[in-house]
Scaffold this motif. Structure first.
Motif, PDB file in Angstrom:
ATOM      1  N   THR A   1       2.658  10.611  47.199  1.00 12.99           N
ATOM      2  CA  THR A   1       2.465  11.851  48.410  1.00 12.99           C
ATOM      3  C   THR A   1       3.124  12.967  47.686  1.00 12.99           C
ATOM      4  N   THR A   2       2.446  14.070  47.954  1.00 21.13           N
ATOM      5  CA  THR A   2       2.870  15.353  47.709  1.00 21.13           C
ATOM      6  C   THR A   2       3.873  15.748  48.616  1.00 21.13           C
ATOM      7  N   LEU A   3       5.122  16.195  48.202  1.00 22.89           N
ATOM      8  CA  LEU A   3       6.120  16.785  48.809  1.00 22.89           C
ATOM      9  C   LEU A   3       6.417  18.298  48.716  1.00 22.89           C
ATOM     10  N   TYR A   4       6.840  18.850  49.969  1.00 25.53           N
ATOM     11  CA  TYR A   4       6.977  20.273  49.645  1.00 25.53           C
ATOM     12  C   TYR A   4       8.743  20.386  49.753  1.00 25.53           C
ATOM     13  N   ALA A   5       9.306  19.280  49.682  1.00 25.53           N
ATOM     14  CA  ALA A   5      10.919  19.385  49.532  1.00 25.53           C
ATOM     15  C   ALA A   5      11.403  18.047  48.794  1.00 25.53           C
ATOM     16  N   SER A   6      12.499  18.264  47.900  1.00 22.87           N
ATOM     17  CA  SER A   6      12.839  17.114  47.379  1.00 22.87           C
ATOM     18  C   SER A   6      14.085  16.787  48.444  1.00 22.87           C
ATOM     19  N   LEU A   7      14.068  15.232  48.758  1.00 26.91           N
ATOM     20  CA  LEU A   7      15.011  14.612  49.443  1.00 26.91           C
ATOM     21  C   LEU A   7      15.917  13.774  49.090  1.00 26.91           C
ATOM     22  N   PHE A   8      16.952  13.701  49.199  1.00 24.10           N
ATOM     23  CA  PHE A   8      17.936  12.553  48.523  1.00 24.10           C
ATOM     24  C   PHE A   8      18.863  12.051  49.666  1.00 24.10           C
ATOM     25  N   ARG A   9      18.744  10.811  49.812  1.00 23.88           N
ATOM     26  CA  ARG A   9      19.481  10.249  51.265  1.00 23.88           C
ATOM     27  C   ARG A   9      20.402   9.463  50.648  1.00 23.88           C
ATOM     28  N   TYR A  10      21.747   9.656  51.336  1.00 25.54           N
ATOM     29  CA  TYR A  10      22.836   8.920  51.264  1.00 25.54           C
ATOM     30  C   TYR A  10      23.543   8.616  52.520  1.00 25.54           C
ATOM     31  N   ASP A  11      22.986   7.388  53.144  1.00 26.13           N
ATOM     32  CA  ASP A  11      23.469   6.915  54.453  1.00 26.13           C
ATOM     33  C   ASP A  11      23.149   7.759  55.495  1.00 26.13           C
ATOM     34  N   ASP A  12      23.895   8.455  56.104  1.00 29.37           N
ATOM     35  CA  ASP A  12      23.552   9.382  57.212  1.00 29.37           C
ATOM     36  C   ASP A  12      23.332  10.794  56.781  1.00 29.37           C
TER      37      ASP A  12
ATOM     38  N   LEU B   1      20.186  15.190  51.473  1.00 26.60           N
ATOM     39  CA  LEU B   1      20.123  16.726  50.828  1.00 26.60           C
ATOM     40  C   LEU B   1      18.596  17.082  50.852  1.00 26.60           C
ATOM     41  N   VAL B   2      18.460  18.518  51.198  1.00 21.06           N
ATOM     42  CA  VAL B   2      16.724  18.818  51.208  1.00 21.06           C
ATOM     43  C   VAL B   2      16.845  19.926  50.236  1.00 21.06           C
ATOM     44  N   ASN B   3      15.964  20.004  49.191  1.00 20.82           N
ATOM     45  CA  ASN B   3      15.589  21.076  48.413  1.00 20.82           C
ATOM     46  C   ASN B   3      14.382  21.470  48.651  1.00 20.82           C
ATOM     47  N   PRO B   4      14.063  22.566  49.508  1.00 19.21           N
ATOM     48  CA  PRO B   4      12.745  23.119  49.705  1.00 19.21           C
ATOM     49  C   PRO B   4      12.143  23.539  48.518  1.00 19.21           C
ATOM     50  N   HIS B   5      10.734  23.413  48.489  1.00 15.08           N
ATOM     51  CA  HIS B   5       9.953  23.936  47.086  1.00 15.08           C
ATOM     52  C   HIS B   5       9.470  25.159  47.479  1.00 15.08           C
ATOM     53  N   ALA B   6       9.634  26.393  46.860  1.00 17.30           N
ATOM     54  CA  ALA B   6       9.043  27.706  46.914  1.00 17.30           C
ATOM     55  C   ALA B   6       7.885  27.721  46.014  1.00 17.30           C
ATOM     56  N   TYR B   7       6.628  27.999  46.393  1.00 19.15           N
ATOM     57  CA  TYR B   7       5.633  27.989  45.486  1.00 19.15           C
ATOM     58  C   TYR B   7       5.937  28.728  44.271  1.00 19.15           C
ATOM     59  N   GLY B   8       5.535  28.172  42.894  1.00 21.73           N
ATOM     60  CA  GLY B   8       5.741  28.936  41.609  1.00 21.73           C
ATOM     61  C   GLY B   8       7.253  29.128  41.133  1.00 21.73           C
ATOM     62  N   GLU B   9       8.066  28.371  41.908  1.00 20.36           N
ATOM     63  CA  GLU B   9       9.433  28.413  41.548  1.00 20.36           C
ATOM     64  C   GLU B   9       9.930  27.017  41.114  1.00 20.36           C
ATOM     65  N   PRO B  10      10.868  26.862  40.325  1.00 24.87           N
ATOM     66  CA  PRO B  10      11.317  25.420  39.901  1.00 24.87           C
ATOM     67  C   PRO B  10      12.376  25.248  41.017  1.00 24.87           C
ATOM     68  N   ALA B  11      12.491  23.833  41.309  1.00 26.11           N
ATOM     69  CA  ALA B  11      13.599  23.211  42.346  1.00 26.11           C
ATOM     70  C   ALA B  11      14.757  23.946  42.062  1.00 26.11           C
ATOM     71  N   SER B  12      15.442  24.194  40.909  1.00 27.48           N
ATOM     72  CA  SER B  12      16.611  24.603  40.769  1.00 27.48           C
ATOM     73  C   SER B  12      16.778  26.207  40.908  1.00 27.48           C
TER      74      SER B  12
END
Length: 100
Positions: A37-48, A51-62
């Protein structure tokens, strides 16, 4: 327009990440799942917490902010992303750490 060279760069990043995470599936408390699936944010779940890292087009996640949301009584933002995480996870396949 899609740049075919980006596919090779992304594949290399995924391969590098999987190499680092190779031993995680061996832990009883950890599951790694792969999805197409293509996602527009990286999602990292830890119980409740999520962490949400939204992706802006043309920019690295960092180069983009990462937001930390925690499920709270009466709150909706964390539940919104936790539900999204669950929907994506439902279509993903478990990864054993063996193949990259």
């Amino acid at each position: 327009m899609f740049n075919p060279a980006d596919r090779g760069t992304l594949a290399a990043k995924i391969s590098s990440s999987l190499t680092c995470y190779r031993t995680l599936p061996e832990l009883d408390s950890c599951e790694v799942r792969l999805r197409s699936t293509t996602l527009y944010a990286s999602l990292f779940r830890y119980d409740d917490d999520i962490l949400v890292n939204p992706h802006a087009y043309g920019e690295p996640a960092s180069a983009n902010p990462t937001f930390h949301f925690r499920r709270l009584d009466g709150g909706t933002i964390a539940d919104h992303y936790l539900s999204s995480f669950e929907r994506v996870g439902a279509g993903a396949v478990p990864w054993s750490g063996a193949e990259i």
